[in-house]
Design a protein around this motif. Sequence first.
Motif, PDB file in Angstrom:
ATOM      1  N   ALA A 176      37.861  43.588  38.624  1.00 49.96           N
ATOM      2  CA  ALA A 176      37.855  44.478  39.780  1.00 49.96           C
ATOM      3  C   ALA A 176      36.628  45.394  39.765  1.00 49.96           C
ATOM      4  O   ALA A 176      35.989  45.628  40.798  1.00 49.96           O
ATOM      5  CB  ALA A 176      39.137  45.306  39.809  1.00 49.96           C
ATOM      6  N   PHE A 177      36.293  45.900  38.573  1.00 47.15           N
ATOM      7  CA  PHE A 177      35.112  46.753  38.432  1.00 47.15           C
ATOM      8  C   PHE A 177      33.840  45.956  38.745  1.00 47.15           C
ATOM      9  O   PHE A 177      32.926  46.452  39.423  1.00 47.15           O
ATOM     10  CB  PHE A 177      35.050  47.307  37.011  1.00 47.15           C
ATOM     11  N   GLY A 178      33.778  44.715  38.269  1.00 47.36           N
ATOM     12  CA  GLY A 178      32.614  43.866  38.535  1.00 47.36           C
ATOM     13  C   GLY A 178      32.456  43.548  40.001  1.00 47.36           C
ATOM     14  O   GLY A 178      31.338  43.492  40.523  1.00 47.36           O
ATOM     15  N   ALA A 179      33.579  43.328  40.708  1.00 54.25           N
ATOM     16  CA  ALA A 179      33.513  43.055  42.141  1.00 54.25           C
ATOM     17  C   ALA A 179      33.026  44.284  42.905  1.00 54.25           C
ATOM     18  O   ALA A 179      32.174  44.187  43.795  1.00 54.25           O
ATOM     19  CB  ALA A 179      34.891  42.633  42.644  1.00 54.25           C
ATOM     20  N   ARG A 180      33.540  45.460  42.540  1.00 55.08           N
ATOM     21  CA  ARG A 180      33.128  46.687  43.240  1.00 55.08           C
ATOM     22  C   ARG A 180      31.669  47.018  42.995  1.00 55.08           C
ATOM     23  O   ARG A 180      30.989  47.559  43.875  1.00 55.08           O
ATOM     24  CB  ARG A 180      34.003  47.866  42.799  1.00 55.08           C
ATOM     25  N   ASN A 181      31.180  46.707  41.806  1.00 52.18           N
ATOM     26  CA  ASN A 181      29.803  47.048  41.459  1.00 52.18           C
ATOM     27  C   ASN A 181      28.848  45.856  41.569  1.00 52.18           C
ATOM     28  O   ASN A 181      27.708  45.932  41.139  1.00 52.18           O
ATOM     29  CB  ASN A 181      29.768  47.630  40.039  1.00 52.18           C
ATOM     30  N   ASP A 182      29.340  44.767  42.131  1.00 56.65           N
ATOM     31  CA  ASP A 182      28.523  43.633  42.544  1.00 56.65           C
ATOM     32  C   ASP A 182      27.791  42.937  41.418  1.00 56.65           C
ATOM     33  O   ASP A 182      26.700  42.425  41.604  1.00 56.65           O
ATOM     34  CB  ASP A 182      27.509  44.064  43.616  1.00 56.65           C
ATOM     35  N   PHE A 183      28.396  42.876  40.219  1.00 58.96           N
ATOM     36  CA  PHE A 183      27.810  42.020  39.198  1.00 58.96           C
ATOM     37  C   PHE A 183      28.715  40.807  38.932  1.00 58.96           C
ATOM     38  O   PHE A 183      28.361  39.935  38.164  1.00 58.96           O
ATOM     39  CB  PHE A 183      27.485  42.783  37.905  1.00 58.96           C
ATOM     40  N   LEU A 184      29.879  40.776  39.605  1.00 61.64           N
ATOM     41  CA  LEU A 184      30.719  39.589  39.585  1.00 61.64           C
ATOM     42  C   LEU A 184      30.989  39.152  41.016  1.00 61.64           C
ATOM     43  O   LEU A 184      31.147  39.987  41.917  1.00 61.64           O
ATOM     44  CB  LEU A 184      32.056  39.866  38.889  1.00 61.64           C
ATOM     45  N   ILE A 185      31.020  37.830  41.235  1.00 66.64           N
ATOM     46  CA  ILE A 185      31.433  37.277  42.526  1.00 66.64           C
ATOM     47  C   ILE A 185      32.867  36.790  42.360  1.00 66.64           C
ATOM     48  O   ILE A 185      33.167  35.977  41.498  1.00 66.64           O
ATOM     49  CB  ILE A 185      30.512  36.111  42.950  1.00 66.64           C
ATOM     50  N   CYS A 186      33.761  37.317  43.192  1.00 68.82           N
ATOM     51  CA  CYS A 186      35.185  36.973  43.123  1.00 68.82           C
ATOM     52  C   CYS A 186      35.585  36.393  44.467  1.00 68.82           C
ATOM     53  O   CYS A 186      35.479  37.079  45.496  1.00 68.82           O
ATOM     54  CB  CYS A 186      36.021  38.198  42.799  1.00 68.82           C
ATOM     55  N   GLU A 187      36.064  35.173  44.460  1.00 68.77           N
ATOM     56  CA  GLU A 187      36.408  34.494  45.711  1.00 68.77           C
ATOM     57  C   GLU A 187      37.795  33.884  45.611  1.00 68.77           C
ATOM     58  O   GLU A 187      38.235  33.504  44.527  1.00 68.77           O
ATOM     59  CB  GLU A 187      35.377  33.407  46.009  1.00 68.77           C
ATOM     60  N   GLY A 188      38.468  33.737  46.741  1.00 70.58           N
ATOM     61  CA  GLY A 188      39.770  33.102  46.793  1.00 70.58           C
ATOM     62  C   GLY A 188      40.903  34.035  46.436  1.00 70.58           C
ATOM     63  O   GLY A 188      40.715  35.187  46.064  1.00 70.58           O
TER      64      GLY A 188
END
Length: 340
Positions: free
Chosen positions: A328-340
């Motif tokens: 969740a932290f990675g998605a908010r800070n845009d270093f992880l792409i989370c899809e689906g």
Amino acid sequence: MTAFDAFRHADALLAGLGDRRPPAGGVRLHEPTDPDRDHAAREALLAGVWSALARPGALATNFRLVESGRPVDRSRWMRSRVGDGEILHTALVPAYLHNAVERGATLVISHLEALDDRVTLLREALEYLLCARAWVNCYITAGDSSAFDLHSDGHHTLILQLLGRKRWQVDSRTGARSTELADDSLDRVLTPGMCLSVPRDTAHRVSGTGELSIHLTVGYEPLAELDDASQTGRPAALRPDRRAGASLRSALTGDVGPSTRIRWAGRWPPHITTDDAHVTVTTMGRRIRLDRRLERPVVLLCGGGAFTFDSLLAAAGVPAADLRALVAFGARNDFLICEG
């Protein structure tokens, strides 16, 4: 084709060539021992080619038609108009293209990754594994001649044969920019599933076999060479470029489900350092400091592949709550792409 499939296919191609950095080994050819195993990936990429051909839009410059070594005037095989806020609308003329390709012309789609998401994912996977800037061109022929005579390219290439057969003659003198081929040069007919590595400045000749043939040419330039040439000295981790994909659902809602697909957002591998309490990741031009207990999932994600939340949880060896917070932290800070 998902990011999972693209990364697995790219990894298999490079492994088949015998090196994760193919140019170091000169001209190389990969012949799959099980041609049916990567059938789904080839079909997905072919679907991307057909989709690009059927797609109207303002990308007229992505297409070229070459006949007898010369480009065919675009007005013969493409219709264009300006409208709707001065946007250029284009569409191919199927009848002209059918006849031209059948009599020996070559239809070239430049930067196919700009026209289809499946091809984009393959390009991104190869870029990550090669640590290189890459692009994908497509060549469609049906004759027994070639629109391009003996030539060499100023960049490295990977050739992926998708449909039909194509004859490749590649000089054994890597990087020589020869005007004729040496006697011991490679001379092979590529069939679907085969992959050929041609280092830059290596002379080659390509000719048809009289049947419909479609192949992709992945051109690439290693970032280390680009850095040396520009004398910037910037490692890949300091480049700001990002892969395609969005994490809006996880970023806005905080939801991370068992089947959420997760991958690293940086276009190229990050740089990782650790101390007693923290793991620090340099990626896309910034540094992210995380708890040392998260080192294992971070290292797994930085490998470049894609995971579902459940598969990452099984491999990471950390509590589910900690991993969910990281994602969740990675998605908010845009270093992880989370899809689906």
